[in-house]
Scaffold this motif. Sequence first.
Motif, PDB file in Angstrom:
ATOM      1  N   GLN A 225      -6.778  -0.889   4.553  1.00 56.38           N
ATOM      2  CA  GLN A 225      -5.436  -0.429   4.183  1.00 56.38           C
ATOM      3  C   GLN A 225      -5.355   1.089   4.245  1.00 56.38           C
ATOM      4  O   GLN A 225      -4.379   1.642   4.743  1.00 56.38           O
ATOM      5  N   SER A 226      -6.379   1.757   3.780  1.00 59.42           N
ATOM      6  CA  SER A 226      -6.404   3.220   3.823  1.00 59.42           C
ATOM      7  C   SER A 226      -6.376   3.728   5.271  1.00 59.42           C
ATOM      8  O   SER A 226      -5.642   4.669   5.591  1.00 59.42           O
ATOM      9  N   LEU A 227      -7.151   3.107   6.154  1.00 59.94           N
ATOM     10  CA  LEU A 227      -7.135   3.487   7.576  1.00 59.94           C
ATOM     11  C   LEU A 227      -5.735   3.325   8.166  1.00 59.94           C
ATOM     12  O   LEU A 227      -5.257   4.190   8.909  1.00 59.94           O
ATOM     13  N   ILE A 228      -5.093   2.226   7.839  1.00 65.98           N
ATOM     14  CA  ILE A 228      -3.756   1.951   8.359  1.00 65.98           C
ATOM     15  C   ILE A 228      -2.760   2.989   7.851  1.00 65.98           C
ATOM     16  O   ILE A 228      -1.962   3.537   8.619  1.00 65.98           O
ATOM     17  N   GLU A 229      -2.805   3.289   6.575  1.00 63.47           N
ATOM     18  CA  GLU A 229      -1.897   4.291   6.010  1.00 63.47           C
ATOM     19  C   GLU A 229      -2.150   5.673   6.602  1.00 63.47           C
ATOM     20  O   GLU A 229      -1.201   6.398   6.912  1.00 63.47           O
ATOM     21  N   ASN A 230      -3.412   6.038   6.799  1.00 62.13           N
ATOM     22  CA  ASN A 230      -3.747   7.339   7.378  1.00 62.13           C
ATOM     23  C   ASN A 230      -3.333   7.460   8.841  1.00 62.13           C
ATOM     24  O   ASN A 230      -3.212   8.566   9.357  1.00 62.13           O
ATOM     25  N   ALA A 231      -3.135   6.317   9.510  1.00 63.15           N
ATOM     26  CA  ALA A 231      -2.713   6.310  10.915  1.00 63.15           C
ATOM     27  C   ALA A 231      -1.203   6.077  11.036  1.00 63.15           C
ATOM     28  O   ALA A 231      -0.710   5.692  12.090  1.00 63.15           O
ATOM     29  N   ASN A 232      -0.473   6.307   9.939  1.00 65.36           N
ATOM     30  CA  ASN A 232       0.988   6.195   9.905  1.00 65.36           C
ATOM     31  C   ASN A 232       1.509   4.771   9.948  1.00 65.36           C
ATOM     32  O   ASN A 232       2.670   4.540  10.320  1.00 65.36           O
ATOM     33  N   GLY A 233       0.676   3.807   9.543  1.00 60.83           N
ATOM     34  CA  GLY A 233       1.167   2.450   9.329  1.00 60.83           C
ATOM     35  C   GLY A 233       1.863   2.398   7.975  1.00 60.83           C
ATOM     36  O   GLY A 233       1.540   3.158   7.065  1.00 60.83           O
ATOM     37  N   ILE A 234       2.818   1.501   7.836  1.00 56.16           N
ATOM     38  CA  ILE A 234       3.572   1.365   6.595  1.00 56.16           C
ATOM     39  C   ILE A 234       3.249   0.021   5.963  1.00 56.16           C
ATOM     40  O   ILE A 234       3.416  -1.032   6.604  1.00 56.16           O
ATOM     41  N   ILE A 235       2.781   0.032   4.732  1.00 50.70           N
ATOM     42  CA  ILE A 235       2.482  -1.199   4.013  1.00 50.70           C
ATOM     43  C   ILE A 235       3.805  -1.790   3.539  1.00 50.70           C
ATOM     44  O   ILE A 235       4.549  -1.151   2.797  1.00 50.70           O
ATOM     45  N   VAL A 236       4.122  -3.003   3.988  1.00 48.51           N
ATOM     46  CA  VAL A 236       5.381  -3.637   3.604  1.00 48.51           C
ATOM     47  C   VAL A 236       5.188  -4.758   2.591  1.00 48.51           C
ATOM     48  O   VAL A 236       6.154  -5.170   1.948  1.00 48.51           O
ATOM     49  N   LYS A 237       3.975  -5.258   2.454  1.00 50.23           N
ATOM     50  CA  LYS A 237       3.612  -6.213   1.409  1.00 50.23           C
ATOM     51  C   LYS A 237       2.256  -5.778   0.893  1.00 50.23           C
ATOM     52  O   LYS A 237       1.244  -5.918   1.587  1.00 50.23           O
ATOM     53  N   PRO A 238       2.202  -5.211  -0.306  1.00 51.45           N
ATOM     54  CA  PRO A 238       0.915  -4.777  -0.855  1.00 51.45           C
ATOM     55  C   PRO A 238      -0.054  -5.959  -1.002  1.00 51.45           C
ATOM     56  O   PRO A 238       0.352  -7.119  -0.932  1.00 51.45           O
ATOM     57  N   ILE A 239      -1.304  -5.642  -1.227  1.00 55.40           N
ATOM     58  CA  ILE A 239      -2.343  -6.664  -1.344  1.00 55.40           C
ATOM     59  C   ILE A 239      -1.931  -7.716  -2.377  1.00 55.40           C
ATOM     60  O   ILE A 239      -1.511  -7.388  -3.484  1.00 55.40           O
ATOM     61  N   PHE A 240      -2.015  -8.971  -1.963  1.00 56.24           N
ATOM     62  CA  PHE A 240      -1.718 -10.093  -2.848  1.00 56.24           C
ATOM     63  C   PHE A 240      -2.736 -11.199  -2.610  1.00 56.24           C
ATOM     64  O   PHE A 240      -3.360 -11.268  -1.549  1.00 56.24           O
ATOM     65  N   SER A 241      -2.920 -12.036  -3.608  1.00 49.76           N
ATOM     66  CA  SER A 241      -3.854 -13.156  -3.510  1.00 49.76           C
ATOM     67  C   SER A 241      -3.151 -14.389  -2.977  1.00 49.76           C
ATOM     68  O   SER A 241      -1.953 -14.590  -3.196  1.00 49.76           O
ATOM     69  N   PHE A 242      -3.908 -15.203  -2.273  1.00 48.66           N
ATOM     70  CA  PHE A 242      -3.449 -16.504  -1.810  1.00 48.66           C
ATOM     71  C   PHE A 242      -4.669 -17.417  -1.807  1.00 48.66           C
ATOM     72  O   PHE A 242      -5.805 -16.914  -1.889  1.00 48.66           O
ATOM     73  N   PRO A 243      -4.500 -18.735  -1.762  1.00 44.69           N
ATOM     74  CA  PRO A 243      -5.680 -19.615  -1.761  1.00 44.69           C
ATOM     75  C   PRO A 243      -6.626 -19.255  -0.614  1.00 44.69           C
ATOM     76  O   PRO A 243      -6.227 -19.262   0.547  1.00 44.69           O
ATOM     77  N   GLY A 244      -7.816 -18.834  -0.935  1.00 40.50           N
ATOM     78  CA  GLY A 244      -8.801 -18.476   0.080  1.00 40.50           C
ATOM     79  C   GLY A 244      -9.036 -16.993   0.253  1.00 40.50           C
ATOM     80  O   GLY A 244      -9.936 -16.587   0.976  1.00 40.50           O
ATOM     81  N   GLY A 245      -8.239 -16.152  -0.394  1.00 41.28           N
ATOM     82  CA  GLY A 245      -8.479 -14.720  -0.231  1.00 41.28           C
ATOM     83  C   GLY A 245      -7.327 -13.853  -0.690  1.00 41.28           C
ATOM     84  O   GLY A 245      -6.523 -14.229  -1.542  1.00 41.28           O
ATOM     85  N   ARG A 246      -7.261 -12.666  -0.070  1.00 38.98           N
ATOM     86  CA  ARG A 246      -6.217 -11.676  -0.351  1.00 38.98           C
ATOM     87  C   ARG A 246      -5.770 -11.091   0.976  1.00 38.98           C
ATOM     88  O   ARG A 246      -6.532 -11.093   1.937  1.00 38.98           O
ATOM     89  N   ARG A 247      -4.549 -10.565   1.016  1.00 42.20           N
ATOM     90  CA  ARG A 247      -4.070  -9.921   2.244  1.00 42.20           C
ATOM     91  C   ARG A 247      -2.936  -8.962   1.939  1.00 42.20           C
ATOM     92  O   ARG A 247      -2.391  -8.934   0.837  1.00 42.20           O
ATOM     93  N   PHE A 248      -2.587  -8.171   2.963  1.00 42.44           N
ATOM     94  CA  PHE A 248      -1.413  -7.307   2.925  1.00 42.44           C
ATOM     95  C   PHE A 248      -0.774  -7.304   4.304  1.00 42.44           C
ATOM     96  O   PHE A 248      -1.410  -7.669   5.295  1.00 42.44           O
ATOM     97  N   HIS A 249       0.506  -6.906   4.364  1.00 42.65           N
ATOM     98  CA  HIS A 249       1.228  -6.801   5.627  1.00 42.65           C
ATOM     99  C   HIS A 249       1.556  -5.338   5.883  1.00 42.65           C
ATOM    100  O   HIS A 249       1.794  -4.574   4.947  1.00 42.65           O
ATOM    101  N   PHE A 250       1.600  -4.971   7.160  1.00 46.38           N
ATOM    102  CA  PHE A 250       1.939  -3.600   7.532  1.00 46.38           C
ATOM    103  C   PHE A 250       2.774  -3.582   8.796  1.00 46.38           C
ATOM    104  O   PHE A 250       2.765  -4.531   9.581  1.00 46.38           O
ATOM    105  N   ILE A 251       3.490  -2.473   8.959  1.00 40.80           N
ATOM    106  CA  ILE A 251       4.248  -2.195  10.188  1.00 40.80           C
ATOM    107  C   ILE A 251       3.533  -1.055  10.903  1.00 40.80           C
ATOM    108  O   ILE A 251       3.295   0.001  10.325  1.00 40.80           O
ATOM    109  N   GLU A 252       3.181  -1.285  12.157  1.00 45.99           N
ATOM    110  CA  GLU A 252       2.558  -0.220  12.953  1.00 45.99           C
ATOM    111  C   GLU A 252       3.649   0.723  13.445  1.00 45.99           C
ATOM    112  O   GLU A 252       4.832   0.367  13.415  1.00 45.99           O
ATOM    113  N   PRO A 253       3.297   1.933  13.890  1.00 47.99           N
ATOM    114  CA  PRO A 253       4.313   2.931  14.254  1.00 47.99           C
ATOM    115  C   PRO A 253       5.274   2.515  15.367  1.00 47.99           C
ATOM    116  O   PRO A 253       6.337   3.108  15.505  1.00 47.99           O
TER     117      PRO A 253
END
Length: 117
Positions: free
Chosen positions: A78-106
């Motif tokens: 997530q830090s790499l994505i943010e530093n490369a101007n990606g935008i986090i649109v869904k912060p890290i959340f849990s789901f059965p089997g793990g965790r994830r987040f969504h981002f928009i690339e430039p």
Amino acid sequence: MPNNLSVNYLEIPSQNIPLTKTFFKNVFNWSFTDYGEDYVAFSTPEIEGGFYASSEASRVNKGAALIVFYSDNLAQTQSLIENANGIIVKPIFSFPGGRRFHFIEPGGSEFAVWSDK
């Protein structure tokens, strides 16, 4: 030779191909081959594909398929994505089997990253 009936190639819209290329090179270390101003191909050990110039973007809320990456370290990715101007649109959340987040690339398209850790 491709495996029969396997996913072989992805084509993804980009509203700004140069920004998309820089983002994926910096975050995911992808390599590219340019085919004019409106198309660029990428190659990874897992898959090949391309980005095409479009006024549209691939977004889940518009019914697009979601491409999901795996990461051993979700916070670091997530830090790499943010530093490369990606935008986090869904912060890290849990789901059965793990965790994830969504981002928009430039270039405007949405992706996700998940981890089982």
